[in-house]
Structure formats: C-alpha cells, structure tokens
Design an enzyme around this catalytic site. Sequence first.
Site, PDB file in Angstrom:
ATOM      1  N   CYS A  55       0.829  -1.219   0.000  1.00  0.00           N
ATOM      2  CA  CYS A  55       0.000   0.000   0.000  1.00  0.00           C
ATOM      3  C   CYS A  55       0.859   1.262   0.000  1.00  0.00           C
ATOM      4  O   CYS A  55       1.685   1.478   0.893  1.00  0.00           O
ATOM      5  CB  CYS A  55      -0.917  -0.021   1.222  1.00  0.00           C
ATOM      6  N   CYS A  58       0.376   3.479   3.025  1.00  0.00           N
ATOM      7  CA  CYS A  58       1.028   2.869   4.199  1.00  0.00           C
ATOM      8  C   CYS A  58       2.523   3.182   4.211  1.00  0.00           C
ATOM      9  O   CYS A  58       3.106   3.481   5.250  1.00  0.00           O
ATOM     10  CB  CYS A  58       0.818   1.360   4.200  1.00  0.00           C
ATOM     11  N   CYS A 403       4.786   8.252 -14.650  1.00  0.00           N
ATOM     12  CA  CYS A 403       4.075   7.059 -14.186  1.00  0.00           C
ATOM     13  C   CYS A 403       4.248   5.903 -15.175  1.00  0.00           C
ATOM     14  O   CYS A 403       3.844   6.010 -16.342  1.00  0.00           O
ATOM     15  CB  CYS A 403       2.596   7.393 -13.999  1.00  0.00           C
ATOM     16  N   CYS A 406       0.970   4.672 -16.707  1.00  0.00           N
ATOM     17  CA  CYS A 406       0.455   5.574 -17.745  1.00  0.00           C
ATOM     18  C   CYS A 406       1.144   5.292 -19.082  1.00  0.00           C
ATOM     19  O   CYS A 406       0.496   5.287 -20.144  1.00  0.00           O
ATOM     20  CB  CYS A 406       0.668   7.027 -17.341  1.00  0.00           C
TER      21      CYS A 406
END
Length: 494
Positions: A55, A58, A403, A406
């Site tokens: 995560c 997290c 990204c 992406c």
Amino acid sequence: MTAAVVFSAVTLVLLSCPPAAVSSRRDVVELGDADFDYLATEHETMLVKFYAPWCGHCKKLAPEFEKAAKKLKGIVKLAKVDCTANSETCGRFGVTGYPTLKIFRYGKDSASYDGPRTADGIYEVMRRQTGPDSVHLKSKEDLQAFVNNYDASIVGVFPSSEGSRLPEFLKAAGLLRDQFRFAHITDLQVADDHNVDSECVLLFRPPRLASAFEDSVVVFKDYLTISSLRRFLRDHLYGLCPHMTLENRDRLRVRDLLTAYYDLDYQHNVRGSNYWRNRVMKVASKYAGRSLMFSVANKKDFLMELEEDYDLGTSDAGDMPFVTIRTKLGQKYVMREEFTRDGQSLERFLEDYFAGRLKQYIKSEPIPEKNSAAVKVVVAESFNEIVNDPDKDVLIQFYSPSCPHCKKLEPIYRELAETLYSDPHTVIAKMNAVDNDIPLGYDVQGYPTIYLAPAGRKDNPIRYQGPRELKEFLNFLKRESSHKLMSSGSRDEL
C-alpha cells in the site's frame, strides 16, 4: 566445546526468537494473529496501524508513525499489524482499507483514529489519550499551569450544586479529548480572576496568540449539551486569525480561507511571528462576519504544497508574507501586490475579492497551438472548453509523465482514440495532472485515473475502474455514453 559447536548454538538461539520478540525492541511493535490479544492487553492505551506492505499510503505513513512512536515512548505504545499475513486479526476488527488506525485500551477496540498522520500530529492526539478525560484543577496555580499551553484549553466551572452539568461536560470531554484539552473546576474561587460567578465553560486561547484585536478568554454560559459545546468550540476556538498547521489545516479549510505564509516560528520567535499576524488581524477585524476566515502559517511547512498548487515557491515573496485565498470549493486566488506594513495592500486585495474582481488562479500548462492528434491534450485552461462541451461525451485520462502505468496504457489509449476518431460526439482526451490543476468533481489519488464526462451530465462524471484494455474501454463507453458510438472509417455504430 568447539568453536563450531558454540557458533551453531548461538545461531540456533537467534533463529528461534519469535518475530514479535525481535520487533518489540523497536519503538513500533509488530503484532499478529498469534500474539495480538496477549500483548495488546498489557497496554492501557495503544495506537495500532493495520497495513499492507504494498500500500502506497502505508509506505508514506511508515516513517511518520516511527517518529511518533519514538516521541511517545513511555507514554503510549504504537503497534502495527500486517493484514496480508494476519487476516484473522484484521477481519475481527473490521479492517477493509489501508492504512486503518485504531485506538485500543487494554486490548479492546476503543475508537477509530481520525487525526492527522504526521509525527507531530499523531503525538499530540495520542498524548491527549492518556490520563483522565478532564483534569480536575484545585487551585489557581493548577489553572494557570494548565492554560499556559501551546494549544487552546477548555475549562468547565461547576460549583457543587444540584443539577450541575459536570457529568455532561465530562461526557463531552471523553468524546472530544483527541481534539481538545479539557479541565474542570468545582471551586469558584479558583476561577474568580476571570469574573466567574456561576456555572460556565471558559475557552482559553493559546497565550502565544494573545492579541489586542480579540479576547483571550471566551465564556460559554448557554445550557450545556455535547452538541451546544461542539458548536461553541467550532465558532470560537480559532478566533479571528488562527495559526494553520499541517495538523489542523483540514479543519480550517472547511470554510473559505485567507492564509498569509511567512517565516512564522512560535517555538523560538513568538514576537516576530506575531508581527505579521497582528497586521493580518487588524485588517481581518474590519471584515468580521463576512464569509471568509483568516489564518497565518509557516511557509516552510507548506512549501511543497505552495510549489504544487501555485507552480512557484515562496522566494518571490522574499521576507514579506505570501497571501492566498482558497475557497472551500477549491478556487484559488493570489495577492500579487507586495504585503505592505500598513495593511493597505491586503485591504485592496480583499475589496477586489469580495467585489468579484479577482481572477481565479489556475495552474496550467499553455494551451497547445495544435491539437489534431486522436488523443486530445487538455490543460487546466482548456478543460472547460473541451471536457465540459455540453454536446460531447469526453473520456479524460489524468496522468503523470513519470508514471510507468500511464506509459503502458498509452498505446491502448491511443488505439481507442483512433477507433473513435470519426465519432462526432465522442472525445478521448488526457491531461497532465502534475502540471495542471484538477477540476472539482474529479478525485485523482493515483495515476492513471480515468473519468467519463457524459454529455448533459458534466456535473456528475463517471469513474472508469475496469481493465485497461481496448475492448473493455469500448464496452464502458457503449454502456455509459449518451450517444451511440461510431468507429473510424465507417459511419456504422459499434
């Protein structure tokens, strides 16, 4: 015994240590299905982070959580549970998203933690979770020591009498202790320096924020209920011009907010910090009652946000405050004129704001001179023209240039655009969400994030959450678009 045998014995001992015993030496203890109930019951107050190793949120929280644990050592224990390896414990406490933070008292789930997720914020919230909900102050010295604090203080005055509202006050303190500091007095003489002669609640603003422009102590004498006390604190806690921090910014930004950012430092330079705040307050006092709240903030604390939101650092402002207005709906305005010491420039800025003469600040790349490719490039300045075209269904991808997901999507997305290039009612578009402001109504927490803005329903965009494949995109558009799709090279419907 030979050296080899000794080494083997030591190795065996080390390998036999249970994970919890090893991690307990750290400030954040790691708990699991096997030992949660046993270890959690040992602590009066414990903050537990339920997380997943993969995560992103997290991972961002982890270093702040570790710092908070170090600061809270000996006061409150912080623990973590890996839900990918301990599903029984996480399921038992209803954990469905990550990270989830919960407060436990002697191993029992006491409350969800909804406070800030910075080390300082976690420290402040959890420090308030120790001790009684409300401190009983028995002398004037006790009262002075309690209110002489960096944060505001709420003190209830309840002389012993039939029908006292002290039980209701204590109940409110139990519910609100994670946000505010509570104390109570049962002897009127302890509070007689504040002209108190009957049951009431006193709100003491932080001494460092004392100013000639407002009272440092506000009295609440209405009939006390939890709801009425909440309203009183909401309306009076922050005063005319609060100090905005990373911990309280979300609570302040529920209203339209003007903020002056400068080299504010209440830990080491109270007088210097109040120099500019007093000038803001002098102007703010003239606009009391208007639909705008005022605040001051340390520009270093918010430097990353200022750079992201306004495409600039604070260097342009020099030693002078950098002033912005951010409305609760997200519109932004910047004071371009230098902040003058007499406050005249701030007054002119406010007059223009309330008169509707200010141009909204929008961070945007330049509008492309040519935009003839199958995938239309959208920037903040052209978003309304392209995406909010009332006659067209527009699929808009918010992406980051760095990204990898992406970049992987790019050929598929381009093929989708080429497939629908001849459709006069459908537009396939993309916007660099890093260098352009994201419009209201579009929740972009990661990349790529894709929405459909249907014709006639621009105020209710539909988020795409399916597989990133051509066929799935087409099926989504067939289902959600307001028009029948037409493929390129043909006027036939798909």
